[in-house]
Structures are given as C-alpha cells and as structure tokens.
Write a protein that holds these residues in place. Structure first.
Motif, PDB file in Angstrom:
ATOM      1  N   ILE A  39       0.718  -1.141   0.057  1.00 29.49           N
ATOM      2  CA  ILE A  39      -0.006  -0.216   0.302  1.00 29.49           C
ATOM      3  C   ILE A  39       0.478   1.699   0.275  1.00 29.49           C
ATOM      4  O   ILE A  39       2.118   1.386   0.680  1.00 29.49           O
ATOM      5  CB  ILE A  39      -1.014  -0.033   1.575  1.00 29.49           C
ATOM      6  CG1 ILE A  39      -1.786  -1.045   1.271  1.00 29.49           C
ATOM      7  CG2 ILE A  39      -2.282   1.620   0.871  1.00 29.49           C
ATOM      8  CD1 ILE A  39      -2.767  -1.161   2.557  1.00 29.49           C
ATOM      9  N   HIS A  40       0.818   1.999  -0.826  1.00 29.92           N
ATOM     10  CA  HIS A  40       1.122   3.165  -0.854  1.00 29.92           C
ATOM     11  C   HIS A  40       0.224   4.803  -0.363  1.00 29.92           C
ATOM     12  O   HIS A  40      -0.052   4.255  -1.273  1.00 29.92           O
ATOM     13  CB  HIS A  40       1.715   3.178  -2.660  1.00 29.92           C
ATOM     14  CG  HIS A  40       3.232   4.596  -2.316  1.00 29.92           C
ATOM     15  ND1 HIS A  40       4.528   4.139  -2.400  1.00 29.92           N
ATOM     16  CD2 HIS A  40       2.801   5.856  -2.446  1.00 29.92           C
ATOM     17  CE1 HIS A  40       4.949   5.719  -2.274  1.00 29.92           C
ATOM     18  NE2 HIS A  40       3.865   6.963  -2.823  1.00 29.92           N
ATOM     19  N   LEU A  41       1.024   5.189   0.340  1.00 26.66           N
ATOM     20  CA  LEU A  41      -0.165   6.557   0.188  1.00 26.66           C
ATOM     21  C   LEU A  41       0.636   8.144   0.921  1.00 26.66           C
ATOM     22  O   LEU A  41       1.964   8.009   1.051  1.00 26.66           O
ATOM     23  CB  LEU A  41      -0.644   6.742   2.197  1.00 26.66           C
ATOM     24  CG  LEU A  41      -1.636   7.805   2.485  1.00 26.66           C
ATOM     25  CD1 LEU A  41      -1.934   6.781   3.487  1.00 26.66           C
ATOM     26  CD2 LEU A  41      -0.942   8.625   3.353  1.00 26.66           C
ATOM     27  N   THR A  42       0.227   8.792   0.352  1.00 27.89           N
ATOM     28  CA  THR A  42       0.424  10.492  -0.050  1.00 27.89           C
ATOM     29  C   THR A  42      -0.541  11.296   0.803  1.00 27.89           C
ATOM     30  O   THR A  42      -1.342  11.351   0.091  1.00 27.89           O
ATOM     31  CB  THR A  42       0.769  10.375  -1.312  1.00 27.89           C
ATOM     32  OG1 THR A  42       2.113  10.069  -1.816  1.00 27.89           O
ATOM     33  CG2 THR A  42       1.393  11.940  -1.229  1.00 27.89           C
ATOM     34  N   MET A  43       0.374  11.678   1.691  1.00 28.10           N
ATOM     35  CA  MET A  43      -1.015  12.892   2.168  1.00 28.10           C
ATOM     36  C   MET A  43      -0.151  14.493   2.150  1.00 28.10           C
ATOM     37  O   MET A  43       1.049  14.611   2.830  1.00 28.10           O
ATOM     38  CB  MET A  43      -0.948  12.631   3.596  1.00 28.10           C
ATOM     39  CG  MET A  43      -1.834  13.921   4.175  1.00 28.10           C
ATOM     40  SD  MET A  43      -3.816  13.633   3.943  1.00 28.10           S
ATOM     41  CE  MET A  43      -4.831  14.734   4.528  1.00 28.10           C
ATOM     42  N   ASN A  44      -0.587  15.603   0.601  1.00 27.88           N
ATOM     43  CA  ASN A  44       0.480  16.670   0.657  1.00 27.88           C
ATOM     44  C   ASN A  44      -0.736  17.702   1.189  1.00 27.88           C
ATOM     45  O   ASN A  44      -0.340  18.640   0.446  1.00 27.88           O
ATOM     46  CB  ASN A  44       0.698  16.454  -1.046  1.00 27.88           C
ATOM     47  CG  ASN A  44      -0.332  15.973  -1.566  1.00 27.88           C
ATOM     48  OD1 ASN A  44      -2.257  16.524  -1.179  1.00 27.88           O
ATOM     49  ND2 ASN A  44      -0.437  15.710  -3.027  1.00 27.88           N
TER      50      ASN A  44
END
Ligand code: EPU
Length: 417
Positions: free
Chosen positions: A281-286
């Motif tokens: 799983i890959h998560l980005t929060m920008n």
C-alpha cells in the motif's frame, strides 16, 4: 518503567514492512493444541503477547522450537497440564483461546476467568455457552472455568453477539467434535479466515469462514501443517493514519488493502491519496487532513482497534468529527490524555466530538491500553515540542519494533528507562 520520548512536527516519509498479525498469530499458536503432530508457523511477530502465549503453552507441556524470530514449530504431543493460570490470563485475555482446543483434543481444560479490562467488561459467556451446547460440562469455581467433555458433539450455535475470539474458540473446538457444527452470527474478521485456512491445512473441514455462518464437519484427528500468518491489518492502519496525520508519504511492504476497506475509505475522505496492489500500500498526504466521522462495528465495518488512532487524526484535522464506539464500553481512555495535549474533545456516552486544531502541544501522557498507546504515539509525532509517553509496555504487546520503524520513517523517537 520504560517511556517513549518523541519530538514531533516532522512528516513521516519512507518504506517499511508490515509484521505478522498479532490477532491471527495468537489463535494459530493455540491451534497447535488440536494435534499431536508438529504445527509450523511462519511470520509470527515478535511481541509481548506472543511471548506470553508461548510461555503459557510451554507450561502446559507444548514443545516449541523457534528457528528464527518469526518461525515456530509447536508440538502438543506430550501435553501434561491443561491449565491456564490467573497470572497469565490476567496479562493477556487471548489466553482464553486455549479453552476450545484443549477441551476438544484433551477432554479437559482449566482456565482462569479473565477479569474486566481497561477497555470494557469483556465477558466470555458466549465461549462457554457454545461449548456447553456441544456437550461440555462446565463449572465455574474459584475464578476458574473447569471444562470437561469425553467427546464434543456438533450442533447449531447462534451467538447472541458477534465475538471474534468466541468464534475462533468454537470453530477450533468443532473441528474435533462428532458431526456437524453450525456457528451462526459468527464474526467475519480476516483473522478468523486466516485461522480457518490453518485448520483446513491441518485436515479440518470448515466452510463459510469470513461469513456469518460457519459450518464445521468434525473429523477424528488433525495433523501438522505449515502456515504463514497474515499481515497485521491494525499495524498497517496505524502507520497509514500516522502518515496521514503528519502529512507524509509511506510505502508499506507486505500490507493488504483488501482487509482494510473501511479504514482506507476514511483515510481517502481525510484527503490521503492511496494506491495498492496485492501486497503493498502506498499513501501520500500533501495537505492538512479533513475531519472524518466514524462508528466502530464488527468487520467489515470500521474496526474498534483503529478508533483511538483516528481520534488523534481528527484532533489535528480541519473540522469537527463524531466518533461512536459500539464494541467496547470504556474505550475512550486516550481522550483525557489527548486533552492534556490541548486536543478539543468532548465525550457524551459512547460518542466523542472532536474539534480539530492546527497543532497539538507536546506533554507527559500515559498509555492505558494497546491502541490508546498507538494514538498517543501519533499525537506525539504531530505535536509541537516534546511528548513523553509512560506505561509503554502496552505498546510492546502489539506493535513489533515500532520505534525502529518510526525512526526509519524519519521520526525523532527514543525509548528511555
Ligand atoms: N462479548 C461478550 N461475551 C462474550 C464475548 C464478547 O459480551 O462471550 C462482548 C465484549 O465484551 C465486547 C464485544 O462482545 O463488547 C466484542 O468482543 P470480542 O469477543 O469480539 O473481542 P475479543 O475477541 O476479546 C478481539 C481482539 C481485540 C479486538 C476485538 C474486537 C484478539 C486477540 N483480540 O477481542 O483486539 O478489539 O476482537 O474486534 O483477537 C487489540 O488487538 O488491541 C484488541 C483489543
């Protein structure tokens, strides 16, 4: 007593591996009691609860070989002492999971009654009721469950409430009962499916695990097998939530998104960008997170084991969230600690109302249970200044090498004595 010291404010970024699931490893270890052959388990996490379960099984006479830290071979061929003493059950309620297998295979079990615990009363009446329906004689005396049965008999059992370890205990017991057992209103958690897969490899005849009706056709004996424990969905959810709260980026190897739908939906609602394949799983929060309301309920709904972590996420989110806890009656102990860090949370019955603020303030706080500890770690990671978390032995029960993993993601966190 050990404490964690965290200097917050840095986004978490990087890649880590997810460990084997605590709540799948514990029942799998107990499944060894169902056979005289050797059960080989892989991907067992190195956790305090696992060590406690291993000690309990060893003192019963189970031989346990550890090849490397994550592999174990267990043999209950020379089991002598079908007793789970109070000292062990009081530190880990999952010890109740020895009841069903011991009774089914050895005809007797003497298990200390678990008392209440920090998060709720947590009775075991459904475990007892189910085993009695299968013909077990059960007496409760001096705080112990004394259970006996020459041979359990399969039957229809309708559980009054959905219980995870209750379903696991009865499913294990039914494997060696005569005839067919039908468990209705069964829990559907992925850990139950994982245990059923292990039991099926051992020769059990189980259908329907993962649905609310499980049928088990009893067999005369089970045999050994090799089983790889599933990845920990709550550890996965905890890291995803920490990274969402800290506006970072993470790649989780060995994580399964298909077991976390309700949590992933809420993280998407909070603003995270998530990609996944079968085992990552890959998560980005920008951007800063948005508040997300939620209600805990049995799987596949939002897990109670992720409620505390989302309380912290909502404490630093834009907006107001309403969190309702429906599984345990006292699972808001982290609220008063988060308030010490300036979080704006009010509690009315089983509902918490969380008004998000831009930043929490570092403070001295105290862990009260395993998932509450995780929520305080996330709070420390997103707070301004220093947070010191006391009583972190709760954390060591269920998160493998958590500081190492967080340091790898760039966190400033250290354990002190
Ligand atoms: N309950 C009863 N009677 C019973 C059994 C349960 O009234 O005989 C009630 C409980 O008091 C609770 C509800 O039913 O209000 C659900 O409890 P459940 O039996 O499902 O919980 P559990 O099996 O004791 C497992 C996990 C917990 C997790 C819960 C709910 C393991 C070893 N533990 O506990 O994990 O919170 O299911 O999903 O699988 C954790 O890992 O931090 C943890 C607490």
């Amino acid at each position: 007593m050990q404490k964690l010291v965290i200097h917050g404010g840095k986004p978490l970024c990087g890649e880590i591996s997810i460990s084997g699931a605590k709540n799948a490893a514990l029942p799998a270890l107990c499944a060894s009691l169902l056979t005289n052959d050797t059960l080989r388990l892989k991907n067992i996490p190195d956790l305090k609860d696992v060590t406690t379960m291993v000690s309990l099984l060893k003192q019963m006479g189970v031989t346990i070989l550890t090849n490397d830290t994550s592999e174990m071979e267990l043999s209950a061929a020379h089991l002598t002492n079908p007793i789970a003493p109070y000292e062990m059950v009081k530190t880990m309620r999952a010890a109740i999971l020895v009841l069903g297998p011991l009774l089914a295979h050895k005809g007797e079990a003497i298990i200390s009654l678990p008392g209440g615990c920090a998060i709720g009363l947590r009775p075991v009446d459904q475990h007892i009721k189910g085993l009695q329906a299968m013909g077990a004689e059960i007496i409760i005396e001096h705080g112990y469950i004394h259970a006996k049965a020459k041979k359990l008999v399969g039957t229809r059992i309708v559980m009054d409430i959905v219980t995870v370890t209750g379903t696991e205990n009865l499913m294990m017991a039914a494997c060696l009962a005569s005839g067919l057992t039908r468990l209705e209103n069964a829990a559907r958690e992925p850990e139950i499916v994982d245990l059923a897969q292990c039991l099926i490899k051992m020769g059990a005849k189980i259908e329907g695990a993962g649905t609310d009706v499980i049928t088990i056709q009893g067999v005369d004996a089970l045999h050994g097998c090799m089983h790889d424990v599933m990845p920990d969905r709550i550890e996965t959810g905890t890291f995803l939530t920490a990274v969402t709260a800290s506006s970072g980026q993470i790649h989780l190897k060995g994580a399964r998104a298909d077991m976390l739908d309700a949590v992933i939906d809420k993280l998407l609602e909070a603003g995270a960008i998530i990609n996944s394949e079968e085992n990552w799983i890959h998560l980005t929060m920008n951007k800063p997170p948005k508040s997300v309301s939620l209600r805990t309920a049995p799987y596949p709904a939002f897990p109670t084991d992720m409620q505390a972590q989302f309380m912290t996420l909502n404490s630093v989110a834009n907006g107001t969230a309403i969190i309702t806890e429906t599984i345990f009656e006292n699972r808001f102990m982290h609220v008063q600690e988060l308030r010490r860090m300036n979080a704006e949370i009010t509690v009315e019955g089983n509902t918490a109302i969380v008004h998000g603020i831009p930043k929490l303030d570092g403070a001295n706080v105290m862990a009260t249970d395993l998932r509450a500890s995780a929520s305080l770690v996330i709070a420390g990671l997103v707070a301004q200044g220093e947070t010191v978390i006391d009583r972190i032995y709760h954390l060591d029960r269920g998160y493998e090498r958590i500081e190492q993993k967080l340091v790898h993601l760039g966190a400033k966190i250290a354990r002190i004595n």
